[in-house]
Design a protein around this motif. Sequence first.
Motif, mmCIF file in Angstrom:
data_model
loop_
_atom_site.group_PDB
_atom_site.id
_atom_site.type_symbol
_atom_site.label_atom_id
_atom_site.label_comp_id
_atom_site.label_asym_id
_atom_site.label_seq_id
_atom_site.Cartn_x
_atom_site.Cartn_y
_atom_site.Cartn_z
ATOM 1 N N SER A 42 49.144 -2.704 -9.538
ATOM 2 C CA SER A 42 50.103 -1.398 -10.672
ATOM 3 C C SER A 42 50.043 -0.187 -10.314
ATOM 4 O O SER A 42 49.333 0.470 -9.324
ATOM 5 C CB SER A 42 49.473 -1.852 -12.074
ATOM 6 O OG SER A 42 48.468 -1.151 -11.954
ATOM 7 N N ALA A 43 50.881 0.016 -10.989
ATOM 8 C CA ALA A 43 50.613 1.726 -10.532
ATOM 9 C C ALA A 43 49.771 2.610 -10.878
ATOM 10 O O ALA A 43 49.281 4.014 -9.929
ATOM 11 C CB ALA A 43 51.862 2.708 -11.197
ATOM 12 N N ALA A 44 49.885 2.135 -11.751
ATOM 13 C CA ALA A 44 47.575 2.543 -11.544
ATOM 14 C C ALA A 44 46.420 1.775 -10.796
ATOM 15 O O ALA A 44 45.826 2.891 -10.823
ATOM 16 C CB ALA A 44 47.212 2.079 -13.546
ATOM 17 N N ALA A 45 46.518 1.210 -10.761
ATOM 18 C CA ALA A 45 45.642 0.829 -9.547
ATOM 19 C C ALA A 45 45.949 0.948 -7.967
ATOM 20 O O ALA A 45 44.720 1.644 -7.526
ATOM 21 C CB ALA A 45 46.054 -0.729 -9.180
ATOM 22 N N ALA A 46 47.075 1.849 -7.718
ATOM 23 C CA ALA A 46 47.454 2.194 -6.633
ATOM 24 C C ALA A 46 46.866 3.577 -6.567
ATOM 25 O O ALA A 46 46.792 3.969 -5.198
ATOM 26 C CB ALA A 46 48.982 2.070 -6.968
ATOM 27 N N ARG A 81 59.490 -4.351 -7.198
ATOM 28 C CA ARG A 81 58.457 -3.431 -8.214
ATOM 29 C C ARG A 81 58.884 -5.748 -9.321
ATOM 30 O O ARG A 81 60.314 -5.995 -9.489
ATOM 31 C CB ARG A 81 59.062 -2.793 -9.255
ATOM 32 C CG ARG A 81 58.866 -2.811 -10.502
ATOM 33 C CD ARG A 81 60.051 -1.688 -11.246
ATOM 34 N NE ARG A 81 60.434 -0.567 -10.419
ATOM 35 C CZ ARG A 81 61.562 -0.870 -9.991
ATOM 36 N NH1 ARG A 81 62.986 -1.569 -10.640
ATOM 37 N NH2 ARG A 81 62.366 0.263 -9.533
ATOM 38 N N GLU A 82 58.069 -5.511 -9.880
ATOM 39 C CA GLU A 82 58.130 -7.409 -10.879
ATOM 40 C C GLU A 82 57.637 -7.313 -12.046
ATOM 41 O O GLU A 82 55.743 -7.017 -11.515
ATOM 42 C CB GLU A 82 57.851 -7.928 -9.772
ATOM 43 C CG GLU A 82 56.681 -7.711 -8.676
ATOM 44 C CD GLU A 82 56.742 -9.040 -7.504
ATOM 45 O OE1 GLU A 82 57.210 -9.675 -7.365
ATOM 46 O OE2 GLU A 82 55.958 -8.793 -6.913
ATOM 47 N N THR A 116 47.136 -12.268 -20.567
ATOM 48 C CA THR A 116 47.078 -13.325 -21.675
ATOM 49 C C THR A 116 47.551 -12.999 -23.016
ATOM 50 O O THR A 116 48.071 -13.668 -23.411
ATOM 51 C CB THR A 116 45.646 -14.315 -21.713
ATOM 52 O OG1 THR A 116 44.618 -12.839 -21.975
ATOM 53 C CG2 THR A 116 45.157 -14.438 -20.127
ATOM 54 N N VAL A 117 47.977 -11.691 -22.821
ATOM 55 C CA VAL A 117 48.446 -11.178 -24.333
ATOM 56 C C VAL A 117 49.382 -10.141 -24.396
ATOM 57 O O VAL A 117 48.611 -9.209 -23.090
ATOM 58 C CB VAL A 117 47.366 -11.025 -25.474
ATOM 59 C CG1 VAL A 117 46.538 -11.912 -25.516
ATOM 60 C CG2 VAL A 117 46.285 -9.900 -24.242
ATOM 61 N N GLY A 118 49.694 -9.473 -24.539
ATOM 62 C CA GLY A 118 50.707 -8.399 -24.370
ATOM 63 C C GLY A 118 52.370 -8.212 -23.716
ATOM 64 O O GLY A 118 52.766 -9.414 -23.152
ATOM 65 N N ARG A 119 52.447 -6.638 -24.065
ATOM 66 C CA ARG A 119 53.696 -7.234 -22.900
ATOM 67 C C ARG A 119 53.200 -7.169 -21.552
ATOM 68 O O ARG A 119 52.304 -6.683 -20.456
ATOM 69 C CB ARG A 119 54.176 -5.120 -22.529
ATOM 70 C CG ARG A 119 54.583 -5.448 -24.676
ATOM 71 C CD ARG A 119 55.314 -4.165 -24.188
ATOM 72 N NE ARG A 119 56.515 -4.033 -23.458
ATOM 73 C CZ ARG A 119 56.932 -1.994 -23.386
ATOM 74 N NH1 ARG A 119 56.276 -1.748 -24.365
ATOM 75 N NH2 ARG A 119 58.030 -2.308 -22.756
ATOM 76 N N PRO A 120 54.412 -7.611 -20.398
ATOM 77 C CA PRO A 120 53.834 -7.703 -18.774
ATOM 78 C C PRO A 120 53.339 -6.189 -18.263
ATOM 79 O O PRO A 120 54.488 -5.633 -18.883
ATOM 80 C CB PRO A 120 55.257 -8.668 -18.197
ATOM 81 C CG PRO A 120 56.687 -7.959 -19.052
ATOM 82 C CD PRO A 120 55.654 -8.530 -20.852
ATOM 83 N N GLU A 121 52.774 -6.332 -17.181
ATOM 84 C CA GLU A 121 52.340 -5.405 -16.706
ATOM 85 C C GLU A 121 53.449 -5.226 -15.387
ATOM 86 O O GLU A 121 53.783 -5.776 -15.119
ATOM 87 C CB GLU A 121 51.143 -4.619 -16.866
ATOM 88 C CG GLU A 121 50.888 -3.491 -15.389
ATOM 89 C CD GLU A 121 49.356 -3.819 -15.045
ATOM 90 O OE1 GLU A 121 49.144 -2.714 -14.819
ATOM 91 O OE2 GLU A 121 49.015 -4.841 -14.259
#
Length: 254
Positions: free
Chosen positions: A195-199, A225-226, A231-236
Motif C-alpha cells: 500500500s502507499a502507507a507501507a511503501a 495498481r490493484e 476481511t471487512v471494509g473497503r478494499p485497500e
Amino acid sequence: MSRVPDRAADAERSDISVLVVEDDPVAAAAHTLYVGREPGFRAVGTVHGCAEALRFLERARAAGRPVDLLLLDLYLPDGHGLQLCGTLRAAGHATDVIAVTSARDLAMVRRAVSAGVVQYLLKPFAAAALHDRLERYARYRDTLGRTGAATGQDEVDQALALLRMPERTALPKGLSAPTLDTVAGVLRAERTGLSAAAAGAAAGVSRITARRYLEHLVDTGLCVREPRYGTVGRPELCYRWTGGPDGPDVPGRP
C-alpha cells in the motif's frame, strides 16, 4: 518474368535488428515489446544468457543477417555481460551494445565504455528513456553509415555526441530521481505489493508522497495498481512491481 519488389521485406532488412539479452523473463518481454514499438527497429530474438547470445549471433552472421544491436543485461546466469562483449569483439562481431542494467558503480561504467558499450541505461526506466536511447542510436548510425570521409572534426564530434550526451527524461514537477529510486527499490523488494502507507513507511516518506511516486511508476508501466480485499471494509489499493527484479536497492543483488 520480372519479380515484383517485396517492399515489406526490403523495409524489414533496413530496420535495425536488436537482440535482447536478459535473464529475467518479465524484463526480457518488456524490453522486446519496447523495441517492437520503436519505428526503424526490429527485435529479432530474446535470449537469457551469454552462451545463448553468442550462439544466436553466430547463427545470424552465418545466415548473412548479422545483428546490429544488443540490449544487454550485465548480470547473467552464465557470465558477465562485459565478458560477452570481449568474446564478441575477439570473434569479429561488430554488433553494438546498449547496457541495460542496475549496476551503478562508476568503475563498472568505465569498464563498459572500454568494452565498447555505446549506451548505458539504468534500471528501472520508462519506455521513454529507452526510446530516447534507440532514437539517438539510429541517428548516430545514419550519421556514420554514409560512405566517404567526414567533412571535418565537427561532423565526427556531432555523431559521437548523439551517443554520449543523452537528454535526461524529465520527471514530473516535484518528483526527485533519488526518492523515485528508493520507492521503486522498496516496491521491487516486496513482490506481493504494498500500500502507499507501507511503501512510504519503508522508504521514509509520507503516505501522500509515496503515492505520488507510486502513481508515476504506474504511469510509466513499471508497476500496477490493484485492490486488496481484507476481511471487512473497503478494499485497500496496493501497488505491485511488474518491471523485473533488477532495480535499485534490491537485497542480494550484486
